[in-house]
Enzyme design. Structure first.
Site, PDB file in Angstrom:
ATOM      1  N   PRO A   1      56.179  22.535  15.104  1.00 16.75           N
ATOM      2  CA  PRO A   1      56.750  23.804  15.553  1.00 16.75           C
ATOM      3  C   PRO A   1      55.974  24.987  14.988  1.00 16.75           C
ATOM      4  O   PRO A   1      55.574  24.986  13.825  1.00 16.75           O
ATOM      5  CB  PRO A   1      58.175  23.777  15.015  1.00 16.75           C
ATOM      6  CG  PRO A   1      58.202  22.745  13.958  1.00 16.75           C
ATOM      7  CD  PRO A   1      57.059  21.825  14.198  1.00 16.75           C
ATOM      8  N   ILE A   2      55.762  25.965  15.855  1.00 18.67           N
ATOM      9  CA  ILE A   2      55.133  27.214  15.444  1.00 18.67           C
ATOM     10  C   ILE A   2      56.131  28.328  15.747  1.00 18.67           C
ATOM     11  O   ILE A   2      56.514  28.530  16.892  1.00 18.67           O
ATOM     12  CB  ILE A   2      53.810  27.466  16.196  1.00 18.67           C
ATOM     13  CG1 ILE A   2      52.832  26.322  15.941  1.00 18.67           C
ATOM     14  CG2 ILE A   2      53.211  28.809  15.781  1.00 18.67           C
ATOM     15  CD1 ILE A   2      51.586  26.373  16.798  1.00 18.67           C
TER      16      ILE A   2
END
Length: 78
Positions: free
Chosen positions: A2-3
């Site tokens: 996840p960013i």
């Protein structure tokens, strides 16, 4: 991996930004089971003069608010 990208106005203390990073990382771990080492957080700080709502930048709004406060204090005899 996840960013998480966050845009926020400049001026927050480094400690506050660290708390935000930690809270966002914990939220990703809790919400989707992401491994801590895979979570990426990007903070983008924006100058108040470069962010506007309703046709007025935050810098201009802050200046107008400060001027209004000065005028109010002056009229109250402070």
């Amino acid at each position: 991996m996840p960013i998480i990208e966050v845009n926020l106005l400049e001026g927050r203390a480094p400690e506050a930004k660290e708390r935000l990073i930690q809270a966002l990382t914990d939220a990703a771990i809790d919400a989707i089971g992401a491994p801590r080492e895979s979570v990426r957080v990007i903070l983008r700080e924006i100058a108040p003069a470069h962010f506007a709502v309703g046709g007025q930048s935050f810098a201009a709004k802050a200046a107008a608010t400060a001027q209004s406060k000065i005028e109010e204090d002056w009229s109250d005899g402070r």
